[in-house]
Design a protein around this motif. Sequence first.
Motif, short mmCIF file in Angstrom:
data_model
loop_
_atom_site.label_atom_id
_atom_site.label_comp_id
_atom_site.label_asym_id
_atom_site.label_seq_id
_atom_site.Cartn_x
_atom_site.Cartn_y
_atom_site.Cartn_z
N LEU A 194 0.79 -1.31 -0.11
CA LEU A 194 0.19 -0.01 0.02
C LEU A 194 1.03 1.21 0.03
CD1 LEU A 194 -2.77 1.44 0.44
CD2 LEU A 194 -2.28 1.51 2.70
N ILE A 195 1.81 1.12 0.85
CA ILE A 195 2.76 2.45 1.02
C ILE A 195 3.58 2.72 -0.31
CG2 ILE A 195 4.95 3.26 1.94
CD1 ILE A 195 3.91 1.97 4.65
N ALA A 196 4.09 1.56 -1.07
CA ALA A 196 4.58 1.73 -2.37
C ALA A 196 3.80 2.11 -3.37
CB ALA A 196 5.24 0.34 -2.60
N ILE A 197 2.61 1.74 -3.34
CA ILE A 197 1.72 2.06 -4.56
C ILE A 197 1.35 3.65 -4.42
CG2 ILE A 197 -0.75 1.86 -5.48
CD1 ILE A 197 -0.28 -1.18 -4.85
N LEU A 198 0.94 4.07 -3.15
CA LEU A 198 0.81 5.26 -2.89
C LEU A 198 1.91 6.07 -3.18
CD1 LEU A 198 -1.76 5.22 0.28
CD2 LEU A 198 -2.29 5.47 -2.11
N PHE A 199 3.03 5.80 -2.83
CA PHE A 199 4.31 6.59 -3.28
C PHE A 199 4.22 6.69 -4.62
CE2 PHE A 199 8.77 6.90 -4.06
CZ PHE A 199 9.15 8.18 -3.19
N ALA A 200 4.10 5.74 -5.46
CA ALA A 200 4.27 5.69 -6.90
C ALA A 200 3.39 6.46 -7.46
CB ALA A 200 4.52 4.38 -7.34
N VAL A 201 2.12 6.35 -7.24
CA VAL A 201 0.91 7.18 -7.71
C VAL A 201 1.13 8.50 -7.24
CG1 VAL A 201 -1.57 7.43 -7.96
CG2 VAL A 201 -0.42 5.20 -8.07
N GLY A 202 1.21 8.89 -6.06
CA GLY A 202 1.35 10.14 -5.43
C GLY A 202 2.32 11.11 -6.31
N TRP A 203 3.67 10.30 -6.11
CA TRP A 203 4.72 11.27 -6.82
C TRP A 203 4.50 11.60 -8.56
CZ3 TRP A 203 10.33 8.89 -7.33
CH2 TRP A 203 11.23 10.12 -7.60
N THR A 204 3.83 10.68 -9.17
CA THR A 204 3.33 10.90 -10.39
C THR A 204 2.15 12.26 -10.32
OG1 THR A 204 3.55 8.73 -11.06
CG2 THR A 204 2.25 9.95 -12.28
N ILE A 205 1.34 11.95 -9.37
CA ILE A 205 0.56 12.90 -9.45
C ILE A 205 0.97 14.31 -9.09
CG2 ILE A 205 -1.82 13.97 -8.31
CD1 ILE A 205 -2.71 11.10 -8.26
N THR A 206 1.98 14.61 -8.14
CA THR A 206 2.58 15.76 -7.41
C THR A 206 3.44 16.12 -8.63
OG1 THR A 206 4.15 14.44 -6.10
CG2 THR A 206 2.13 15.29 -5.02
N GLY A 207 4.17 15.20 -9.27
CA GLY A 207 5.16 15.77 -10.35
C GLY A 207 4.09 16.64 -11.56
N MET A 208 2.78 15.95 -11.64
CA MET A 208 2.26 16.82 -12.58
C MET A 208 1.81 18.38 -12.17
SD MET A 208 -0.18 13.87 -14.74
CE MET A 208 -1.16 13.39 -12.90
N ILE A 209 1.59 18.26 -10.75
CA ILE A 209 1.26 19.56 -10.32
C ILE A 209 2.54 20.67 -10.13
CG2 ILE A 209 0.66 20.51 -8.02
CD1 ILE A 209 -1.31 18.20 -7.57
#
Length: 99
Positions: A36-51
């Motif tokens: 869960l932590i790894a998936i949220l980190f990967a997806v979250g980094w992608t989203i915050t990267g777009m921001i």
Amino acid sequence: MITAFIFSIHFIFSLVIFTKKWQDENLSSGFLNIALIAILFAVGWTITGMIAKLVMEPKGLGIQFDRDTFALSLLTIVEYFFYKFYYKETSTVNDTEKQ
């Protein structure tokens, strides 16, 4: 340097949660929380990267705080509040009763 610190925080947090869940529940629960932590980190980094791409230029605020570091910092702040809510201890009736 900031990026390495943020990755270290995530690694230590993952180890703490894995150990806590493994001891409180079972080994598979520990691995599920790591996933869960790894998936949220990967997806979250992608989203915050777009921001961050919308807000900053690639060089960012300098050599130590570029756009990726800004995205990771933003992710860490969001994750802090999410994990604080998600992993909070739930009190039982016996804990709240006064004796």
